[in-house]
Scaffold this motif. Structure first.
Motif, PDB file in Angstrom:
ATOM      1  N   GLY A  35     -30.707  -0.574 -35.847  1.00 11.24           N
ATOM      2  CA  GLY A  35     -30.260   0.101 -34.639  1.00 11.24           C
ATOM      3  C   GLY A  35     -30.605  -0.717 -33.416  1.00 11.24           C
ATOM      4  O   GLY A  35     -31.361  -1.691 -33.499  1.00 11.24           O
ATOM      5  N   ALA A  87     -26.953   8.281 -28.118  1.00 12.88           N
ATOM      6  CA  ALA A  87     -26.423   6.919 -27.994  1.00 12.88           C
ATOM      7  C   ALA A  87     -26.443   6.435 -26.555  1.00 12.88           C
ATOM      8  O   ALA A  87     -26.308   5.243 -26.305  1.00 12.88           O
ATOM      9  CB  ALA A  87     -24.988   6.855 -28.541  1.00 12.88           C
ATOM     10  N   ASP A 117     -28.344   5.422 -34.091  1.00 13.18           N
ATOM     11  CA  ASP A 117     -27.535   5.161 -32.893  1.00 13.18           C
ATOM     12  C   ASP A 117     -27.614   6.347 -31.948  1.00 13.18           C
ATOM     13  O   ASP A 117     -26.639   6.713 -31.320  1.00 13.18           O
ATOM     14  CB  ASP A 117     -26.085   4.885 -33.288  1.00 13.18           C
ATOM     15  CG  ASP A 117     -25.261   4.378 -32.117  1.00 13.18           C
ATOM     16  OD1 ASP A 117     -25.860   4.001 -31.098  1.00 13.18           O
ATOM     17  OD2 ASP A 117     -24.027   4.369 -32.213  1.00 13.18           O
ATOM     18  N   LEU A 140     -21.226   0.770 -34.846  1.00 19.73           N
ATOM     19  CA  LEU A 140     -22.452   0.106 -34.407  1.00 19.73           C
ATOM     20  C   LEU A 140     -22.935  -0.884 -35.452  1.00 19.73           C
ATOM     21  O   LEU A 140     -23.358  -1.994 -35.119  1.00 19.73           O
ATOM     22  CB  LEU A 140     -23.542   1.142 -34.126  1.00 19.73           C
ATOM     23  CG  LEU A 140     -24.931   0.570 -33.834  1.00 19.73           C
ATOM     24  CD1 LEU A 140     -24.908  -0.279 -32.576  1.00 19.73           C
ATOM     25  CD2 LEU A 140     -25.972   1.667 -33.727  1.00 19.73           C
TER      26      LEU A 140
END
Length: 625
Positions: free
Chosen positions: A421, A138, A591, A609
């Motif tokens: 994402g 991440a 992520d 997210l």
């Protein structure tokens, strides 16, 4: 979903109602320390801003004096001189802005550097702790997208707050210098509107979250019910589904009414602060004149309101309502407490996505997809996955950090999977690996049970179709372009595909299926539609869309995805809008360190997210073909 670089996301148990207050309390000490170490920059920024206060003061004061001491006094020369003073004050705005931006860099760049250090330290601490999740993937998102959002939002807030404070100080001082009675008229509605706006910030944000969740729940229920009409009828569960739909409609209506109510209050606050001071000044002209306020002072007061005070107030309200919330969320994700690396993967009973002890996530969807587009419940497992990635790792260079690290993914035949994402997280890389156009650094990619490595281009074309973001249309006839992947397609099949995708107006405009196509004369959206119809006609069982609908408006995108989902085979879509994720059987959220696979409703509860991405998608304007 992954054994090293990705793992299942634990549920987010924090209530959304207290999230904003908790974030403020967590960030306030760090913010105070950051600003305390930069007192010199703040002092220099304040000095440049004082010049802006002087500018605001001189504009209205010069107009007032030009009327009272010049034109009304029979001295045009003096009136013109005072107007020249006002014009000179306006012209000083350019060097003032330049000086402000020069000092602003002393705040924004150290903030960015501090956030980058925090993101790197957080990743290193996580790796040193030996967490089961592997490297902090991440950090890619935090170091790129999130840090830049924080810097830009912080810069916008500093500029807006500074401008409002010093412009308001100059304008209010000017009103006081012209006559104290002007402040008696202007200040009450101005303060009331600003106070009312500040009161609406938290409840308005909470109402927006509730309305978004209710609307998404209703849309997901409608999509599921439509796809399962046969099963609902056969099992006699239609009335229960209808009652559930009615409850969701009522919830969505209640949330929309609440949101509309707070929106009306915010609009009223903008109206009170933005328009009522001018109206109050007009109404009170007689009262002000009776107390010795001159005509020039009245004109100067209107100048202060219209040119300085009210525009600064409107900009402040807009910035606090947008950039402020965005900055708070991003800073909390970077500076807030890191996730516990020992959190166990979460499994959900009776769900299609399961996590085994090694962190592997299988996204199996709800079953095969029939040619008419209905999703049928599968009571037997598909013997061969449509797409399978086995411990796949991909690095762009020997020393580069892997974009995908030990990724295990299984997609069932007939499934509709969406992939979402942040930018740069590996979504396009995933589609290229699945298409066989990119070789993994480690692991194996299989399509329909067969490895893609070492296959020739014709063999790969028989297994999958990849539609990239920039669609390719060649010079030839319309029919040649549509049937390129299936040359034996008949005229009736071409006509049916054209109707399914709403391409008939374009075909007729070009002159029919046998008319020539000039790619340069087509819009990006029109080229994408032609490429999507071409993929729809392909006999390949796996269809990969890498943001292939980004140039379509939402209605055209929905129509295209429904037509593609209705074809036999498996559909994997890198989503460009929230609606693509809602329409899919399952959504895969990449992520970096945490990857989640589930339905839209499940991800709203399990993936912070994904909740952030839904807010970004809903705020983004649509593009038309």
């Amino acid at each position: 979903m992954t054994s090293a670089g990705h793992r299942a996301q634990a549920p987010d148990d924090a209530g959304t109602g207290d999230a904003g207050a908790g974030a403020v309390s967590r960030l306030a000490p760090a913010a105070r320390r950051f600003l305390a170490r930069r007192r010199g920059v703040l002092v220099r920024l304040a000095l440049w801003s004082l010049a802006e206060s002087g500018q605001a003061f001189l504009v209205g004061y010069g107009v007032a004096r030009s009327v009272d001491d010049g034109f009304l006094a029979g001295d045009p020369r003096r009136g013109l001189l005072w107007l020249a003073v006002a014009v000179a004050a306006v012209l000083t705005g350019a060097p003032v802005v330049r000086g402000v931006f020069a000092q602003l860099a002393g705040l924004t760049e150290p903030l960015r550097d501090a956030l980058v250090r925090r993101a790197v330290d957080r990743s290193l601490v996580r790796v040193a702790a030996g967490g089961s999740g592997g490297p902090d993937r991440a950090a890619v998102s935090r170091l790129t997208n999130q840090v830049e959002i924080a810097r830009d939002s912080f810069a916008g807030l500093v500029l807006t707050l500074r401008s409002f404070v010093f412009t308001a100080a100059g304008a209010l001082l000017g009103l006081l210098s012209l006559h104290p009675a002007l402040l008696v008229v202007v200040m009450p509605p101005l303060a009331a509107g600003l106070a009312l706006f500040l009161v609406t910030l938290r409840p308005m944000a909470a109402a927006q979250r509730r309305a978004l969740a209710a609307d998404e729940a209703l849309g997901d229920h409608a999509a599921r019910a439509r796809a399962a009409l046969r099963d609902l009828t056969a099992c006699g569960t239609g009335p229960a589904a209808e009652r559930r739909g009615a409850d969701l409609v009522a919830d969505a209506a209640a949330a929309a009414r609440t949101l509309a109510g707070w929106a009306a209050v915010r609009t009223a606050a903008l109206g009170v602060a933005g328009h009522l001071p001018v109206l109050a000044l007009l109404v009170a002209v007689g009262w002000l004149r009776a107390r010795g306020v001159s005509a020039g002072a009245l004109l100067g007061a209107f100048t202060y309101l219209v040119q300085s005070l009210l525009p600064a107030l409107h900009t402040l309200m807009t910035a606090l309502g947008a950039a402020g919330a965005r900055l708070l969320v991003v800073l909390d994700r970077i500076v807030g407490p890191p996730p516990d690396p020992t959190d166990a993967p979460v499994t959900t009973a009776s769900r299609a996505d399961t996590a085994d002890g090694h962190g592997r996530v299988h996204c199996h969807g709800t079953g095969g997809r029939s040619p008419d587009g209905a999703s049928r419940a599968q009571h037997r497992a598909a013997p061969v996955p449509a797409l399978e990635l086995r411990s796949v790792t991909l690095s762009y260079g020997a020393r580069a950090e892997p974009v995908l690290d030990s990724l295990d993914l299984s997609v069932a035949a007939g499934e509709h999977l969406a992939v979402v994402g942040p930018s740069g997280i590996g979504k396009s890389t995933l589609t290229r690996l699945a298409a066989g156009t990119l070789a993994p650094s480690g692991g194996e990619v299989r399509v329909a049970g067969s490895p893609v490595a070492g296959r020739t281009a014709p063999e790969l074309a028989a297994l999958r179709v990849l539609v990239p973001q920039e669609a390719y249309v060649f010079s030839g006839t319309v029919a040649d372009n549509l049937a390129y992947l299936r040359p034996d397609a008949g005229r009736e099949e071409l006509d049916a595909a054209v109707r399914a995708f709403g391409l008939r107006p374009l075909v007729e405009r070009l002159g029919g299926l046998d008319a020539p196509v000039r790619p340069v004369e087509l819009s990006p959206g029109e080229r994408q539609l032609i490429a999507l119809v071409r993929a729809h006609l392909s006999p390949a069982p796996l269809l990969l869309l890498d943001e292939a609908t980004c140039h379509l408006d939402p209605v055209s995108e929905a129509r295209a995805e429904e037509a593609l989902a209705a074809r036999p085979g498996t559909l994997l879509v890198v989503a460009h809008r929230l609606s693509s994720a809602v329409r899919a059987d399952r959504t895969l959220v990449l992520d970096g360190v945490r990857a989640v696979c589930g339905t839209h409703d499940e991800l709203l509860g399990r993936s912070p997210l994904y909740r952030d991405l839904t807010g970004h998608w809903c705020a983004r304007p649509s593009r038309r073909p």
